[in-house]
Scaffold this motif. Structure first.
Motif, short mmCIF file in Angstrom:
data_model
loop_
_atom_site.label_atom_id
_atom_site.label_comp_id
_atom_site.label_asym_id
_atom_site.label_seq_id
_atom_site.Cartn_x
_atom_site.Cartn_y
_atom_site.Cartn_z
N UNK A 35 0.83 -1.21 0.00
CA UNK A 35 0.00 0.00 0.00
C UNK A 35 0.86 1.26 0.00
N UNK A 36 0.49 2.21 -0.83
CA UNK A 36 1.26 3.46 -0.92
C UNK A 36 0.36 4.64 -0.58
N UNK A 37 -0.34 5.21 -1.55
CA UNK A 37 -1.19 6.36 -1.28
C UNK A 37 -2.40 6.03 -0.43
N UNK A 38 -2.88 7.03 0.31
CA UNK A 38 -4.07 6.86 1.14
C UNK A 38 -4.91 8.14 1.10
N UNK A 39 -6.23 7.95 0.99
CA UNK A 39 -7.19 9.05 1.12
C UNK A 39 -8.12 8.73 2.28
N UNK A 40 -8.79 9.76 2.80
CA UNK A 40 -9.66 9.56 3.95
C UNK A 40 -11.01 10.22 3.71
N UNK A 41 -12.06 9.53 4.11
CA UNK A 41 -13.40 10.08 4.24
C UNK A 41 -13.61 10.29 5.73
N UNK A 42 -13.29 11.49 6.22
CA UNK A 42 -13.30 11.73 7.66
C UNK A 42 -14.70 11.62 8.25
N UNK A 43 -15.70 12.15 7.57
CA UNK A 43 -17.05 12.10 8.12
C UNK A 43 -17.63 10.69 8.06
#
Length: 339
Positions: A210-218
């Motif tokens: 795994x390299x990049x990461x995005x987040x859905x905080x809500x």
């Protein structure tokens, strides 16, 4: 920016596939502009700052700064060694860049682009994130396999946190928790910002490197992009695997649009995968053909655009076919994607 939206037929002619749905009954994403930056060498992460309409791009030993309304250069942070990630503070006055070649994080003035101070970190600081509840910067050191925590007000390191493997890209949820992909262990580590300790390690089932990461905080979800053409979607509260939609090859960065609930993966093969995170099963909404080497990206929440970077490349070395080809001087370019 002046290019009109393409029709579905035009998208097919340019090898862009699009699957329509009631939730996203809009025209497909396409490349709206190309901004030639030029210069020498490679690159890593880029950061869009919607408030200032700027794009910060790590480019070998400097950070390029572009105006996202015009695509023009407005300056650069120079005097660096090998740059990786950039964070801009909420007030817009200060930025921090991880300088992996010098084992330090450099604070800079966003008005003059001059360095304010240089803060020692671990070995090869790479991914970097801002944690607002503690007003700290978190730099993740790839070779020493730890995280350096920096107090923003004092601009000095206040802790070093050991990690179980090589960290890649981090995300903070804005509520006191930091997450980071562990590339060589196929996992995510959850860290508590107040205690500055790791509180969980979650395996990423079906995810390799795994390299990049995005987040859905809500929505408490993490999107990690992996080798093997997979995006690992993880519940950020429990660590449970939610889905592994198929993406393009050689990804290195991810993004998330909370308004449209779309997750993005930029893939070095020359594609941008767009996943519908509003639906069960996380179907792929569109696969956009970009350009080879465009494996890092930043989503701009202000205008809904995605920025990717790449260049032209020298021919591969027959004696070392697995080596990454060298970027050609003067061809470094930003691809602007919108709809």
């Amino acid at each position: 920016m002046n290019t009109r939206f393409l029709t579905l037929c035009a998208c097919a002619a340019t090898l862009t596939s699009f699957v329509s749905s009631p939730a996203h009954a809009q025209k497909p994403f396409h490349i709206t502009d190309r901004w030639v930056v030029g210069g020498e060498g490679g690159w890593d992460y880029l950061t869009a700052d919607p408030a200032s309409h700027r794009l910060y791009i790590t480019h070998t030993n400097r950070v390029e700064v572009l105006d996202t309304t015009t695509g023009k250069s407005i300056g650069a942070v120079t005097g660096l060694t090998r740059t990786h990630g950039v964070v801009i503070m909420p007030d817009g006055k200060t930025g921090f860049v991880s300088d992996g070649g010098a084992n330090q994080v450099v604070a800079f003035d966003t008005k003059t682009f001059a360095a304010i101070t240089k803060i020692p970190a671990g070995t090869n600081p790479d991914g970097i994130a801002y944690e607002p509840t503690t007003n700290t910067i978190w730099a993740f050191n790839g070779r020493s396999k730890d995280a350096t925590v920096i107090d923003v007000a004092q601009k000095k390191s206040i802790a070093t946190i050991p990690l179980p493997g090589k960290p890649e890209f981090p995300q903070a949820d804005g509520k006191g928790t930091v997450f980071v992909n562990i590339e060589d262990k196929n996992s995510i580590v959850r860290l508590d910002a107040k205690s500055m300790k790791a509180t969980a390690t979650w395996p990423l089932t079906g995810c390799d490197s795994p390299s990049g990461m995005a987040i859905d905080a809500s929505g408490s979800r993490l999107f990690s992009v992996c080798d093997g053409n997979k995006m690992a979607v993880t519940d950020a509260t429990t660590g449970k695997s939610l889905a592994t939609p198929k993406i393009g090859a050689d990804p290195d960065a991810a993004g998330y649009d909370p308004k449209s609930k779309l997750a993005f993966s930029s893939n070095g093969e020359g594609s941008l995968t767009i996943v519908d995170a509003s639906k069960p099963g996380y179907p792929v909404l569109q696969t956009l053909t970009t350009e080879k080497g465009a494996r890092t990206m930043s989503f701009d929440s202000g205008n809904g655009k995605v920025y990717l970077v790449t260049s032209k490349f020298a021919p591969a070395d027959p004696a070392n076919p697995k080596a990454r080809p060298a970027p050609l001087s003067g061809t470094f370019t930003v691809l602007v994607v919108g709809r």
